[in-house]
Scaffold this motif. Structure first.
Motif, short mmCIF file in Angstrom:
data_model
loop_
_atom_site.label_atom_id
_atom_site.label_comp_id
_atom_site.label_asym_id
_atom_site.label_seq_id
_atom_site.Cartn_x
_atom_site.Cartn_y
_atom_site.Cartn_z
N TYR A 234 0.86 -1.21 0.00
CA TYR A 234 0.00 0.00 0.00
C TYR A 234 0.88 1.25 0.00
O TYR A 234 2.07 1.18 0.35
CB TYR A 234 -0.89 -0.01 1.26
N ALA B 102 -8.37 -0.46 12.65
CA ALA B 102 -9.18 -1.36 11.81
C ALA B 102 -9.44 -0.68 10.46
O ALA B 102 -9.25 -1.28 9.39
CB ALA B 102 -10.51 -1.65 12.52
N GLU B 103 -9.77 0.61 10.52
CA GLU B 103 -10.01 1.37 9.28
C GLU B 103 -8.71 1.45 8.46
O GLU B 103 -8.72 1.29 7.24
CB GLU B 103 -10.47 2.80 9.64
N ASN C 145 -6.10 -0.61 8.45
CA ASN C 145 -5.77 -1.92 7.83
C ASN C 145 -6.70 -2.19 6.65
O ASN C 145 -6.25 -2.68 5.61
CB ASN C 145 -5.87 -3.04 8.87
N LYS C 146 -7.97 -1.85 6.77
CA LYS C 146 -8.95 -2.06 5.68
C LYS C 146 -8.52 -1.23 4.46
O LYS C 146 -8.41 -1.75 3.35
CB LYS C 146 -10.34 -1.64 6.16
N TRP C 147 -8.19 0.04 4.70
CA TRP C 147 -7.76 0.93 3.60
C TRP C 147 -6.50 0.38 2.93
O TRP C 147 -6.41 0.30 1.71
CB TRP C 147 -7.49 2.34 4.14
N ARG C 148 -5.56 -0.08 3.77
CA ARG C 148 -4.29 -0.59 3.22
C ARG C 148 -4.53 -1.84 2.37
O ARG C 148 -3.98 -1.96 1.27
CB ARG C 148 -3.30 -0.89 4.36
N GLN C 149 -5.39 -2.74 2.83
CA GLN C 149 -5.69 -3.96 2.05
C GLN C 149 -6.33 -3.59 0.72
O GLN C 149 -5.95 -4.11 -0.34
CB GLN C 149 -6.64 -4.84 2.89
N GLU C 150 -7.28 -2.63 0.79
CA GLU C 150 -7.96 -2.18 -0.45
C GLU C 150 -6.95 -1.58 -1.42
O GLU C 150 -6.93 -1.88 -2.62
CB GLU C 150 -9.04 -1.16 -0.12
#
Ligand code: 4FV
Length: 224
Positions: free
Chosen positions: A175, A199-200, A202-207
């Motif tokens: 990312y 949590a937000e 990590n979600k952004w980084r995965q996306e």
């Protein structure tokens, strides 16, 4: 872990004195011995190359100094013996992770047009390529392989760094990274990274990893 590097240009490896790798060697996280193939030449002029049978451009490294250097450095064949060559298996993170499990790696650096094929038949376990292009010698590929494998040796990477959260660690590209200032020449750091909601984040980084991998390296997605 020990790396033995066989070369006719030992000075190429002076670079191992600097940076993270230099510090790791200094603090004995792993060891490197540079072996000059010329020291094993029985020729009065310490020749290590000759004209190719069948003609053609360039020179070829002669078998005897190489075989003596390999067997002299690794008499009981304890090391995994690797010849860096464009004909080899392409180096990628999976190959790196498997090499990082070895205790001893012996890297043979070719020069000129390459080495006599009988050295590979007699002494080499694996041929590895760092990419589909031709270099003047195997020294830079050996440095690339050592650098990327050494990152897996305990204590080489600082605690803040890890091999688990990076490009290719899960077959995805990494990312985007940001650091201070929060705004630079009008460009802002994404808010999600400033709100401290992990949590937000990590979600952004995965996306982001998925999006960038789809755009730039869709071939990697077939491994997922
Ligand atoms: C190479 C590569 C590479 C070929 C002839 C050295 C050169 C010369 N090695 N990945 N690409 N080697 O180009 O590993 O001797």
């Amino acid at each position: 872990m020990n790396f033995s590097i066989l070369t006719i240009f030992p000075e190429y490896f002076d670079v191992l004195k600097s940076g993270l790798i230099g510090k790791a060697i200094e603090s004995h996280k792993f060891t490197v011995d540079i072996v000059n193939i010329r020291d094993f030449s029985q020729d009065k002029h310490l020749k290590t190359d000759d004209y190719p049978y069948g003609g053609g451009a360039g020179m070829v490294m002669t078998p005897d100094p190489l075989v003596r250097a390999i067997e002299g450095t690794d008499p009981e064949h304890k090391a995994k013996r690797i010849y860096l060559s464009p004909k080899g298996k392409t180096l990628n993170q999976n190959v790196v992770e498997s090499l990082a499990k070895e205790n001893n790696l012996l890297l043979v650096c070719g020069s000129y047009e390459g080495i006599d094929e009988r050295v590979i038949e007699l002494c080499i376990d694996e041929e590895i390529s760092i990419g589909d292009y031709v270099l003047t010698g195997g020294e830079l590929p050996a440095l690339v392989l050592l650098n990327t494998v050494a990152r897996y040796v305990d204590g080489v990477l600082g605690s803040s760094e890890s091999t688990s959260e990076e490009s290719f660690s899960n077959n995805l590209l990494e990312y985007p990274q940001y650091t201070r200032p929060a705004e630079y020449r009008g460009l802002k750091v994404p808010d999600v990274l400033l709100n401290g909601n992990h949590a937000e984040i990590n979600k952004w980084r995965q996306e982001q990893s998925l999006k960038i991998t789809k755009e730039r390296r869709p071939d990697l997605l077939k491994w997922i």
